[in-house]
Design an enzyme around this catalytic site. Structure first.
Site, PDB file in Angstrom:
ATOM      1  N   SER A  77       0.836  -1.201   0.000  1.00  0.00           N
ATOM      2  CA  SER A  77       0.000   0.000   0.000  1.00  0.00           C
ATOM      3  C   SER A  77       0.870   1.250   0.000  1.00  0.00           C
ATOM      4  CB  SER A  77      -0.902   0.031   1.244  1.00  0.00           C
ATOM      5  OG  SER A  77      -1.524   1.305   1.330  1.00  0.00           O
ATOM      6  N   ALA A 133      -9.892   8.899  10.450  1.00  0.00           N
ATOM      7  CA  ALA A 133     -10.613  10.174  10.559  1.00  0.00           C
ATOM      8  C   ALA A 133     -12.124   9.949  10.677  1.00  0.00           C
ATOM      9  CB  ALA A 133     -10.314  11.053   9.347  1.00  0.00           C
ATOM     10  N   GLY A 134     -12.535   8.702  10.918  1.00  0.00           N
ATOM     11  CA  GLY A 134     -13.960   8.412  11.020  1.00  0.00           C
ATOM     12  C   GLY A 134     -14.642   8.384   9.661  1.00  0.00           C
ATOM     13  N   SER A 136     -14.011   5.930   7.397  1.00  0.00           N
ATOM     14  CA  SER A 136     -14.047   4.525   6.967  1.00  0.00           C
ATOM     15  C   SER A 136     -13.021   4.150   5.907  1.00  0.00           C
ATOM     16  CB  SER A 136     -15.444   4.163   6.451  1.00  0.00           C
ATOM     17  OG  SER A 136     -16.167   3.618   7.480  1.00  0.00           O
ATOM     18  N   ASP A 182     -20.543   0.738   7.476  1.00  0.00           N
ATOM     19  CA  ASP A 182     -19.432   1.266   6.681  1.00  0.00           C
ATOM     20  C   ASP A 182     -19.252   0.480   5.394  1.00  0.00           C
ATOM     21  OD1 ASP A 182     -19.158   2.773   8.925  1.00  0.00           O
ATOM     22  OD2 ASP A 182     -17.252   1.911   9.565  1.00  0.00           O
TER      23      ASP A 182
END
Ligand code: ADP
Ligand code: MG
Length: 404
Positions: A77, A133-134, A136, A182
């Site tokens: 990644s 950061a919320g 997802s 999510d």
């Protein structure tokens, strides 16, 4: 962060394919994208079998993928640890993989657990979803793998099945007890719409038009850039609390408690559980109301619903924190129609619904409030409801690669 949030998936896909060639020799079989999400309303309801209304962000995780016939799973990644993780698909098991690679490896494991034939692969990821950061990024990472494998193996699974597999990977392989919202948002969203999710039967989701531009509205996503450590343990404890409350009330899940039954239930429950139940029941009602307003073509009416949802998360569910409370208060102070924290809480991001032309006024006011409080500047972007997971490059000609 890019304020206008214009990303060109196809040029990103070319870059990701180039990097794949450099890492793994030879071209990928294709490039797939899976988006991050914000939840408009319906927070901490999915694991109570309730309702939610998320939408996909114009931020996604791309994966360049190529199946292998020797059972190796090689993962890299651009946001990872710089190394290629090399695994054997036949030995994947919960606990066997640590770090970021557990998310994609978990999806391959979960596909096999669900009875699907899976081979090894070379996978290279690159994402524009901020991590932690919320928004997802974890679901985007998982769902990119799920859609790539689905197509490369010709599985043709319904979106809700892919979401369940990705959720199972996060729950059982990575060890995070998340609900299904999510992954459903990442797989099943469509551009221009919010996703009406019933977590009890995810396959029966609906798409509710969310026409921000046509109604002279904009949705700001304010990443507070704080993530309090408290989050993980607290999430599991809240989940347990909800399960205990449902058991005490003799219900399969809190979703089965109606608004009319709420006062009696609150009297019957121990004081530490009552506020949790009040949040879940009122939050489910807010989703129903939000869907009605959107279907009437009145997106501005979401404003007070968002703000009421934030108060419930702050006062009853107690998952907000000073930074998210400040972002919400400052956004409202600057004229936002409504604002709330989004995601699990203890930091992360806030959404604010604003009139067209007010984006900078609201964003700047929140940024100034953060500076005055001594916080790092937040990242602010304007989000449009975007497409769910999909292939970015043209489909391959010819036959599917053989399974190992
Ligand atoms: P969120 O899903 O809100 O972004 P999580 O804590 O659930 O936050 O997931 C963040 C984790 O997911 C990261 O710490 C990392 O391990 C993993 N992750 C997400 N996206 C990527 C990516 N593109 N590359 C590597 N790891 C990623
Ligand atoms: Mg996550």
């Amino acid at each position: 962060m890019n304020r206008t949030d214009q990303w060109d998936d196809e040029s990103r896909a070319r870059d990701v394919a180039d990097e794949f060639r450099r890492l793994f020799d030879g071209a990928p079989d294709g490039v797939w994208a899976a988006p991050g999400r914000v939840n408009l309303i319906g927070e901490h309801t999915d694991y109570n079998d309730g309702f939610a209304l998320p939408m996909a962000l114009p931020r996604s995780t791309l994966v360049a993928a190529r199946l292998r016939t020797d059972g190796r799973l090689r993962l890299h990644s651009a946001q990872g640890d710089g190394r290629i993780t090399d695994l054997d698909v036949t030995t994947l098991a919960p606990g066997a993989v640590t770090g970021w690679a557990a998310y994609p490896a978990g999806v391959v494991w979960a596909l096999a657990e669900a009875g699907h034939p899976v081979s090894g692969a070379d996978l290279h990821f690159d994402s524009t979803v901020p991590t932690g950061a919320g928004l997802s990024s974890s679901a985007a990472l998982e769902c990119a793998v799920a859609v790539a494998y689905d197509e490369l193996h010709g599985l043709r699974l319904p979106g809700a099945d892919l979401a369940r597999i990705a959720q199972h990977a996060e729950n059982a392989f990575v060890g995070v007890p998340c609900g299904i919202m999510d992954q459903m948002a990442s797989v099943c969203s469509t551009a221009g719409s919010a996703l009406h999710l019933d977590a009890r039967s995810p396959e029966r989701h609906g798409h509710v038009p969310f026409d921000l531009r046509g109604q002279d509205l904009r949705l700001l996503v304010i990443d507070t850039r704080v993530a309090h450590d408290l989050g993980d343990g607290a999430y599991a404890a809240l989940r347990k609390g909800c399960e205990r409350a449902a058991a005490l009330l003799g219900l399969p899940a809190l979703r089965d408690l109606s608004a009319g039954e709420l006062p009696g239930a609150l009297d019957a429950l121990p004081t530490e559980l009552a506020p949790l139940v009040r949040h879940v029941v009122t939050e489910n009602a807010r989703v129903v109301e939000a869907v009605s307003r959107l279907r009437e073509g009145n997106a501005a009416a979401l404003g007070p619903i968002l703000t009421a949802g934030h108060a419930s998360l702050r006062d009853d569910y107690r998952v907000s924190c000073p930074e998210t409370d400040l972002a919400v208060a400052a956004a409202l102070d600057a004229g936002a129609l409504g604002a709330r924290m989004t995601g699990g809480g203890f930091g992360g991001s806030v959404i604010a619904l604003v009139r067209f032309g007010q984006e900078d006024v609201v964003g700047d006011h929140v940024t100034a409030a953060f500076a005055a409080a001594g916080h790092r500047p937040p990242h602010v972007l304007t989000a449009t409801p975007s497409a769910g997971a999909h292939r970015v490059t043209a489909p391959l000609e010819g036959t599917r690669p053989a399974l190992s």
